[in-house]
Scaffold this motif. Structure first.
Motif, mmCIF file in Angstrom:
data_model
loop_
_atom_site.group_PDB
_atom_site.id
_atom_site.type_symbol
_atom_site.label_atom_id
_atom_site.label_comp_id
_atom_site.label_asym_id
_atom_site.label_seq_id
_atom_site.Cartn_x
_atom_site.Cartn_y
_atom_site.Cartn_z
ATOM 1 N N ASN A 328 6.308 13.304 -4.629
ATOM 2 C CA ASN A 328 6.202 12.434 -3.471
ATOM 3 C C ASN A 328 5.399 11.189 -3.841
ATOM 4 N N HIS A 329 5.171 10.345 -2.850
ATOM 5 C CA HIS A 329 4.376 9.136 -3.079
ATOM 6 C C HIS A 329 3.099 9.216 -2.257
ATOM 7 N N GLU A 330 1.988 9.074 -2.934
ATOM 8 C CA GLU A 330 0.693 9.066 -2.282
ATOM 9 C C GLU A 330 0.309 7.625 -1.967
ATOM 10 N N TYR A 331 -0.282 7.457 -0.794
ATOM 11 C CA TYR A 331 -0.726 6.134 -0.362
ATOM 12 C C TYR A 331 -2.246 6.124 -0.155
ATOM 13 N N LEU A 332 -2.855 5.013 -0.483
ATOM 14 C CA LEU A 332 -4.204 4.697 -0.039
ATOM 15 C C LEU A 332 -4.115 3.384 0.729
ATOM 16 N N PHE A 333 -4.551 3.420 1.978
ATOM 17 C CA PHE A 333 -4.606 2.209 2.779
ATOM 18 C C PHE A 333 -6.067 1.788 2.874
ATOM 19 N N VAL A 334 -6.355 0.596 2.444
ATOM 20 C CA VAL A 334 -7.718 0.067 2.527
ATOM 21 C C VAL A 334 -7.742 -0.970 3.632
ATOM 22 N N ALA A 335 -8.527 -0.693 4.666
ATOM 23 C CA ALA A 335 -8.707 -1.637 5.773
ATOM 24 C C ALA A 335 -10.148 -2.120 5.745
ATOM 25 N N THR A 336 -10.337 -3.412 5.848
ATOM 26 C CA THR A 336 -11.681 -3.973 5.708
ATOM 27 C C THR A 336 -11.848 -5.210 6.576
ATOM 28 N N HIS A 337 -13.075 -5.446 7.006
ATOM 29 C CA HIS A 337 -13.403 -6.670 7.714
ATOM 30 C C HIS A 337 -13.725 -7.809 6.742
ATOM 31 N N SER A 338 -13.770 -7.498 5.442
ATOM 32 C CA SER A 338 -14.214 -8.473 4.443
ATOM 33 C C SER A 338 -13.036 -9.082 3.684
ATOM 34 N N ARG A 339 -12.873 -10.381 3.799
ATOM 35 C CA ARG A 339 -11.836 -11.059 3.014
ATOM 36 C C ARG A 339 -12.145 -10.950 1.522
ATOM 37 N N ARG A 340 -13.422 -10.962 1.187
ATOM 38 C CA ARG A 340 -13.823 -10.855 -0.218
ATOM 39 C C ARG A 340 -13.330 -9.537 -0.825
ATOM 40 N N VAL A 341 -13.489 -8.441 -0.085
ATOM 41 C CA VAL A 341 -12.999 -7.140 -0.560
ATOM 42 C C VAL A 341 -11.483 -7.162 -0.651
ATOM 43 N N TYR A 342 -10.843 -7.689 0.360
ATOM 44 C CA TYR A 342 -9.378 -7.758 0.390
ATOM 45 C C TYR A 342 -8.843 -8.517 -0.819
ATOM 46 N N ASN A 343 -9.412 -9.663 -1.111
ATOM 47 C CA ASN A 343 -8.946 -10.467 -2.246
ATOM 48 C C ASN A 343 -9.214 -9.762 -3.576
ATOM 49 N N ALA A 344 -10.364 -9.134 -3.696
ATOM 50 C CA ALA A 344 -10.711 -8.462 -4.945
ATOM 51 C C ALA A 344 -9.802 -7.276 -5.209
ATOM 52 N N LEU A 345 -9.351 -6.609 -4.160
ATOM 53 C CA LEU A 345 -8.495 -5.432 -4.340
ATOM 54 C C LEU A 345 -7.136 -5.791 -4.930
ATOM 55 N N SER A 346 -6.692 -7.007 -4.730
ATOM 56 C CA SER A 346 -5.383 -7.405 -5.235
ATOM 57 C C SER A 346 -5.311 -7.258 -6.743
ATOM 58 N N ASP A 347 -6.291 -7.799 -7.452
ATOM 59 C CA ASP A 347 -6.295 -7.697 -8.912
ATOM 60 C C ASP A 347 -6.715 -6.299 -9.360
ATOM 61 N N HIS A 348 -7.688 -5.734 -8.669
ATOM 62 C CA HIS A 348 -8.206 -4.419 -9.075
ATOM 63 C C HIS A 348 -7.138 -3.343 -8.944
ATOM 64 N N THR A 349 -6.343 -3.414 -7.879
ATOM 65 C CA THR A 349 -5.341 -2.389 -7.621
ATOM 66 C C THR A 349 -4.346 -2.276 -8.768
ATOM 67 N N GLU A 350 -3.823 -3.391 -9.201
ATOM 68 C CA GLU A 350 -2.845 -3.378 -10.299
ATOM 69 C C GLU A 350 -3.477 -2.825 -11.568
ATOM 70 N N ALA A 351 -4.707 -3.246 -11.893
ATOM 71 C CA ALA A 351 -5.357 -2.770 -13.107
ATOM 72 C C ALA A 351 -5.660 -1.283 -13.035
ATOM 73 N N LEU A 352 -6.096 -0.806 -11.865
ATOM 74 C CA LEU A 352 -6.421 0.604 -11.716
ATOM 75 C C LEU A 352 -5.180 1.465 -11.797
ATOM 76 N N GLN A 353 -4.114 1.033 -11.145
ATOM 77 C CA GLN A 353 -2.870 1.816 -11.174
ATOM 78 C C GLN A 353 -2.311 1.893 -12.598
ATOM 79 N N LEU A 354 -2.351 0.804 -13.327
ATOM 80 C CA LEU A 354 -1.848 0.814 -14.687
ATOM 81 C C LEU A 354 -2.660 1.768 -15.570
ATOM 82 N N SER A 355 -3.960 1.853 -15.317
ATOM 83 C CA SER A 355 -4.806 2.711 -16.149
ATOM 84 C C SER A 355 -4.581 4.183 -15.870
#
Length: 357
Positions: A328-355
């Motif tokens: 199956n496919h597992e999901y993580l949904f990250v909801a945040t009030h912080s734009r800084r966190v939201y923007n940082a997750l974009s690059d981090h997510t791809e790097a973490l998934q690849l690792s």
């Protein structure tokens, strides 16, 4: 840790890595694990240095969280606890109602191990001496020991027709993997508890389909409650499995329950774990999270539990139906009030998934 259909063992680096990436942008001190289950995620987050508050409605889950999240290994060291475990281990086996119900009428454990479980469980309360955390540690050791010699595919909706090889081993008590530092364990309905907690981040791993955790792990509930419950069916489930229902296990009620829960949480950040076998599509969960401000969806494939991979068998040992899918496919949904966190997750997510692949 016990075998658990909702276990996030293989996903722990993904989950803890995501939460740590949020922490790198905005410091996180306290994390609430609102549906703690086997306490695997809470234990892993405590190991990363977070203060964890674990909650679950099931008594066995509360016991696991008391030991693996709340108890401080500096207070309950191996030097202190192991002699108690050794005394319990040396008790003469005794066959009674547990052995009869779960080893003879049903075949979750070999009778020799059922009698050991029974003797240890009877002697455990005296050894705990009224200390609730020590009691939880001893019960956790017993659950882990029993899990290593059971005869199931990982859930207690049924047992194997033929004894699993591990079931022939002798039950042995070991010191649980306690961690240094404080934490907190709660037992309550998530919908009620959430409104009274404040934390930097909430982690949610709610039930996602019609199968209740009490039905899947009724033997553990009985082991910790030790209440000689009325049972029913070939699997000897507790009678209250039919009565103790969660709205999250009802397709009709799950949406309202989820929306109510999200409206009661007080935190800056929210991480929700779900998969594509649940009542909600990924887009529906994202829509429910919109009021948080910024939402990221992370996805990765994951093998289904072993029972789903080997198929379903009736009491005569005949295979019933077909396995529809093994992944199956597992999901993580990250909801945040912080734009800084939201923007940082974009690059981090791809790097973490690849690792992780």
């Amino acid at each position: 840790m016990i075998k658990y259909i909702g276990s996030k063992r293989a996903l722990l680096p993904w989950i803890t890595g995501t939460i740590q990436s949020i922490h790198h942008q905005v410091p996180i001190r306290t994390v609430v694990d609102l549906f703690s289950g086997s306490a695997r995620v809470g234990h892993a987050l405590k190991a990363k240095g977070f203060y964890v508050i674990s909650n679950d409605l099931m008594t066995y889950a509360y016991i696991l969280a008391q030991a693996l999240v709340e108890a401080d290994a500096r207070t309950y060291s191996q030097e202190r606890v192991q002699p108690i475990l050794d005394r319990l281990q040396s008790l003469p086996p005794r066959q009674g109602w547990f052995t009869q119900d779960y080893c003879e009428k049903a075949r979750y454990f070999q009778p020799k191990n059922g009698a050991r479980i029974e003797a240890i469980r009877e002697g455990l309360e005296t050894e705990a001496g009224g200390d609730p955390l020590l009691r939880a540690i001893l019960l956790t050791s017993l659950m882990l020991a029993a899990d290593r010699v059971d005869s199931t595919t990982g859930i207690q909706m049924a047992y194997l027709k033929r004894w699993a090889p591990r079931a022939h081993n002798d039950l042995h008590l070991d010191y649980p993997p306690l961690l240094n530092g404080p934490g907190q364990a709660l037992q309550g309905d998530a919908l009620e508890v959430a409104a009274h907690l404040e934390a930097d981040l909430f982690y949610l791993d709610p039930p996602y389909n019609q199968h209740s955790y009490l039905g899947n792990y009724h033997v553990w509930e009985t082991l910790v409650r030790w209440d000689k419950p009325q049972t029913y069916g070939v699997a000897n489930k507790r009678k209250d499995v039919q009565e103790r229902k969660s709205p999250f296990n009802s397709k009709r009620e799950a949406r309202e329950a989820m929306q109510t829960l999200l409206g009661r949480i007080q935190a800056q950040h929210l991480v929700v774990s779900f998969n594509n076998e649940g009542f909600f599509a990924a887009e529906e969960i994202e829509e429910m999270l919109r009021h948080w401000g910024f939402v990221r969806r992370l996805t990765r494939p994951h093998a289904r539990y072993v029972g789903a991979r080997i198929g379903i068998y009736n009491p005569r040992g005949e295979k019933v139906g077909r396995v529809s899918h093994t992944e199956n496919h597992e999901y993580l949904f990250v909801a945040t009030h912080s734009r800084r966190v939201y923007n940082a997750l974009s690059d981090h997510t791809e790097a973490l998934q690849l690792s992780l692949f």
